[in-house]
Design a protein around this motif. Sequence first.
Motif, PDB file in Angstrom:
ATOM      1  N   VAL A  38       1.634  -1.101  13.774  1.00  0.00           N
ATOM      2  CA  VAL A  38       0.582  -0.651  12.855  1.00  0.00           C
ATOM      3  C   VAL A  38       1.056   0.567  12.061  1.00  0.00           C
ATOM      4  O   VAL A  38       1.352   1.609  12.629  1.00  0.00           O
ATOM      5  N   MET A  39       1.123   0.389  10.763  1.00  0.00           N
ATOM      6  CA  MET A  39       1.579   1.452   9.858  1.00  0.00           C
ATOM      7  C   MET A  39       0.390   1.968   9.063  1.00  0.00           C
ATOM      8  O   MET A  39      -0.314   1.206   8.410  1.00  0.00           O
ATOM      9  N   ALA A  40       0.174   3.273   9.124  1.00  0.00           N
ATOM     10  CA  ALA A  40      -0.858   3.876   8.275  1.00  0.00           C
ATOM     11  C   ALA A  40      -0.199   4.361   6.999  1.00  0.00           C
ATOM     12  O   ALA A  40       0.889   4.933   7.031  1.00  0.00           O
ATOM     13  N   THR A  41      -0.847   4.104   5.877  1.00  0.00           N
ATOM     14  CA  THR A  41      -0.340   4.597   4.607  1.00  0.00           C
ATOM     15  C   THR A  41      -1.507   4.932   3.707  1.00  0.00           C
ATOM     16  O   THR A  41      -2.674   4.801   4.106  1.00  0.00           O
ATOM     17  N   ASN A  42      -1.189   5.400   2.505  1.00  0.00           N
ATOM     18  CA  ASN A  42      -2.215   5.624   1.498  1.00  0.00           C
ATOM     19  C   ASN A  42      -1.662   4.977   0.233  1.00  0.00           C
ATOM     20  O   ASN A  42      -0.811   5.529  -0.452  1.00  0.00           O
ATOM     21  N   ALA A  43      -2.139   3.768  -0.033  1.00  0.00           N
ATOM     22  CA  ALA A  43      -1.504   2.919  -1.047  1.00  0.00           C
ATOM     23  C   ALA A  43      -1.964   3.228  -2.470  1.00  0.00           C
ATOM     24  O   ALA A  43      -2.438   2.364  -3.205  1.00  0.00           O
ATOM     25  N   THR A  44      -1.780   4.504  -2.836  1.00  0.00           N
ATOM     26  CA  THR A  44      -2.136   4.949  -4.192  1.00  0.00           C
ATOM     27  C   THR A  44      -0.941   5.678  -4.795  1.00  0.00           C
ATOM     28  O   THR A  44      -1.095   6.556  -5.626  1.00  0.00           O
ATOM     29  N   PHE A  45       0.234   5.329  -4.328  1.00  0.00           N
ATOM     30  CA  PHE A  45       1.406   6.177  -4.553  1.00  0.00           C
ATOM     31  C   PHE A  45       2.602   5.344  -5.020  1.00  0.00           C
ATOM     32  O   PHE A  45       3.591   5.193  -4.300  1.00  0.00           O
ATOM     33  N   PRO A  46       2.504   4.793  -6.242  1.00  0.00           N
ATOM     34  CA  PRO A  46       3.632   3.993  -6.744  1.00  0.00           C
ATOM     35  C   PRO A  46       4.863   4.869  -6.998  1.00  0.00           C
ATOM     36  O   PRO A  46       4.690   6.018  -7.394  1.00  0.00           O
ATOM     37  N   PRO A  47       6.079   4.422  -6.778  1.00  0.00           N
ATOM     38  CA  PRO A  47       6.469   3.083  -6.345  1.00  0.00           C
ATOM     39  C   PRO A  47       6.639   2.957  -4.821  1.00  0.00           C
ATOM     40  O   PRO A  47       7.249   1.996  -4.365  1.00  0.00           O
ATOM     41  N   TYR A  48       6.123   3.912  -4.051  1.00  0.00           N
ATOM     42  CA  TYR A  48       6.322   3.861  -2.592  1.00  0.00           C
ATOM     43  C   TYR A  48       5.327   2.936  -1.901  1.00  0.00           C
ATOM     44  O   TYR A  48       5.712   2.161  -1.029  1.00  0.00           O
ATOM     45  N   GLU A  49       4.029   3.065  -2.298  1.00  0.00           N
ATOM     46  CA  GLU A  49       3.033   2.139  -1.751  1.00  0.00           C
ATOM     47  C   GLU A  49       1.875   2.054  -2.713  1.00  0.00           C
ATOM     48  O   GLU A  49       1.325   3.066  -3.121  1.00  0.00           O
ATOM     49  N   TYR A  50       1.535   0.840  -3.077  1.00  0.00           N
ATOM     50  CA  TYR A  50       0.403   0.603  -3.965  1.00  0.00           C
ATOM     51  C   TYR A  50      -0.017  -0.846  -3.788  1.00  0.00           C
ATOM     52  O   TYR A  50       0.649  -1.609  -3.076  1.00  0.00           O
ATOM     53  N   VAL A  51      -1.137  -1.180  -4.409  1.00  0.00           N
ATOM     54  CA  VAL A  51      -1.655  -2.540  -4.272  1.00  0.00           C
ATOM     55  C   VAL A  51      -1.420  -3.267  -5.589  1.00  0.00           C
ATOM     56  O   VAL A  51      -1.688  -2.730  -6.660  1.00  0.00           O
ATOM     57  N   GLU A  52      -0.857  -4.472  -5.489  1.00  0.00           N
ATOM     58  CA  GLU A  52      -0.615  -5.286  -6.685  1.00  0.00           C
ATOM     59  C   GLU A  52      -0.995  -6.719  -6.345  1.00  0.00           C
ATOM     60  O   GLU A  52      -0.472  -7.272  -5.371  1.00  0.00           O
ATOM     61  N   GLY A  53      -1.909  -7.278  -7.138  1.00  0.00           N
ATOM     62  CA  GLY A  53      -2.368  -8.637  -6.874  1.00  0.00           C
ATOM     63  C   GLY A  53      -2.931  -8.790  -5.465  1.00  0.00           C
ATOM     64  O   GLY A  53      -2.708  -9.797  -4.807  1.00  0.00           O
ATOM     65  N   GLY A  54      -3.613  -7.756  -5.002  1.00  0.00           N
ATOM     66  CA  GLY A  54      -4.243  -7.808  -3.682  1.00  0.00           C
ATOM     67  C   GLY A  54      -3.294  -7.615  -2.509  1.00  0.00           C
ATOM     68  O   GLY A  54      -3.696  -7.721  -1.355  1.00  0.00           O
ATOM     69  N   GLU A  55      -2.020  -7.306  -2.814  1.00  0.00           N
ATOM     70  CA  GLU A  55      -1.014  -7.144  -1.743  1.00  0.00           C
ATOM     71  C   GLU A  55      -0.483  -5.716  -1.733  1.00  0.00           C
ATOM     72  O   GLU A  55      -0.374  -5.090  -2.781  1.00  0.00           O
ATOM     73  N   PHE A  56      -0.117  -5.252  -0.553  1.00  0.00           N
ATOM     74  CA  PHE A  56       0.569  -3.967  -0.471  1.00  0.00           C
ATOM     75  C   PHE A  56       2.023  -4.172  -0.874  1.00  0.00           C
ATOM     76  O   PHE A  56       2.693  -5.063  -0.341  1.00  0.00           O
ATOM     77  N   VAL A  57       2.489  -3.388  -1.807  1.00  0.00           N
ATOM     78  CA  VAL A  57       3.884  -3.474  -2.228  1.00  0.00           C
ATOM     79  C   VAL A  57       4.462  -2.062  -2.342  1.00  0.00           C
ATOM     80  O   VAL A  57       3.727  -1.080  -2.251  1.00  0.00           O
ATOM     81  N   GLY A  58       5.775  -1.988  -2.557  1.00  0.00           N
ATOM     82  CA  GLY A  58       6.428  -0.705  -2.752  1.00  0.00           C
ATOM     83  C   GLY A  58       7.582  -0.495  -1.796  1.00  0.00           C
ATOM     84  O   GLY A  58       7.808  -1.290  -0.880  1.00  0.00           O
ATOM     85  N   ILE A  59       8.300   0.595  -2.033  1.00  0.00           N
ATOM     86  CA  ILE A  59       9.498   0.916  -1.256  1.00  0.00           C
ATOM     87  C   ILE A  59       9.177   1.031   0.234  1.00  0.00           C
ATOM     88  O   ILE A  59       9.837   0.414   1.076  1.00  0.00           O
ATOM     89  N   ASP A  60       8.147   1.818   0.563  1.00  0.00           N
ATOM     90  CA  ASP A  60       7.822   2.023   1.979  1.00  0.00           C
ATOM     91  C   ASP A  60       7.396   0.716   2.635  1.00  0.00           C
ATOM     92  O   ASP A  60       7.752   0.452   3.792  1.00  0.00           O
ATOM     93  N   VAL A  61       6.624  -0.076   1.905  1.00  0.00           N
ATOM     94  CA  VAL A  61       6.124  -1.339   2.450  1.00  0.00           C
ATOM     95  C   VAL A  61       7.301  -2.251   2.803  1.00  0.00           C
ATOM     96  O   VAL A  61       7.355  -2.839   3.888  1.00  0.00           O
ATOM     97  N   GLU A  62       8.277  -2.320   1.900  1.00  0.00           N
ATOM     98  CA  GLU A  62       9.424  -3.212   2.148  1.00  0.00           C
ATOM     99  C   GLU A  62      10.330  -2.685   3.255  1.00  0.00           C
ATOM    100  O   GLU A  62      10.832  -3.465   4.072  1.00  0.00           O
ATOM    101  N   ILE A  63      10.527  -1.362   3.277  1.00  0.00           N
ATOM    102  CA  ILE A  63      11.358  -0.805   4.357  1.00  0.00           C
ATOM    103  C   ILE A  63      10.651  -1.011   5.697  1.00  0.00           C
ATOM    104  O   ILE A  63      11.279  -1.387   6.692  1.00  0.00           O
ATOM    105  N   ALA A  64       9.340  -0.801   5.711  1.00  0.00           N
ATOM    106  CA  ALA A  64       8.574  -0.961   6.959  1.00  0.00           C
ATOM    107  C   ALA A  64       8.659  -2.402   7.463  1.00  0.00           C
ATOM    108  O   ALA A  64       8.794  -2.644   8.668  1.00  0.00           O
ATOM    109  N   LYS A  65       8.598  -3.367   6.532  1.00  0.00           N
ATOM    110  CA  LYS A  65       8.706  -4.778   6.928  1.00  0.00           C
ATOM    111  C   LYS A  65      10.082  -5.046   7.538  1.00  0.00           C
ATOM    112  O   LYS A  65      10.203  -5.764   8.535  1.00  0.00           O
TER     113      LYS A  65
END
Length: 271
Positions: A38-65
């Motif tokens: 479980v990763m907590a984030t604040n997805a209002t912070f492009p390009p690290y974490e943000y919401v696009e097309g209803g999905e979490f995307v960004g650098i942190d999201v991909e590294i976390a995956k």
Amino acid sequence: MKKSVKILSIVLALVIVIGCFAACGGKEEPKDESKVLVMATNATFPPYEYVEGGEFVGIDVEIAKAIANKLGMTLEIKDVDFGAIIGGVQSGKFDMGMAGMTVTDERLESVNFSTSYATGIQSVIVLADSEYTSFEDFYTGFDADENPAGVKEGIKIGVQQDTTGDIYSSDVPAKWGFGEDNVIRYKTGADAVQALKSGKVTAVIIDNEPAKSFVAANDGLKILDGEYANEDYAICVAKENTELLESINKALAELQADGTIDKIIKKYIPA
Ligand code: ARG
């Protein structure tokens, strides 16, 4: 001993040994996709974490995956207020916090941080036609030690609440802050940027890459020359959860060595 008895005893011994391995789990951690990270984030912070097309995307999201993959776990993202991340990690509500989060001495009192996977710079956004050319212009002058003597009348700094932009700006002028009363805190960086556009604040202080994203997405803004602060981004984990911290660091080292992290960063921040 009869041959059949001998075979039976060998089989029995094997059953006992295998049974013990199954029960004790052996040494190797078996891959188990049902285990959730479980990763907590604040997805209002492009390009690290943000919401696009209803999905979490960004650098942190991909590294976390990629980290979750290495740990044989499934990543689950919780989007919370930035200021709620550390407390939630401390209490065990979240396994880790990853949010372009800067390592600071104060935060290290509450949580542990992984090795750093990226760096950031605090940037200053102003209106494109602003009379100010650097953040030094926000001060009335400088003392003998070259520290700011005071803040010019009417300067208001917009920040995302609880970020380092908030913490540094809220400090006293002698420590390169602008004074608590001259800082206006918003729930997101985007809200602070809207306040800048409507003239409620003189400048927004926020990390450089989100600053670039906000300037690109809004007309009439620019980033001032100069770096307000340099920072290291890392993943935070509860103090007692040293096992997870070690696993994360090991995964980060591998993802760094094989170029995965570089590739992810370049995807979102083209040179
Ligand atoms: N680097 C700054 C800090 O750690 C800002 C991070 C904000 N992150 C976010 N996902 N909103 O305080």
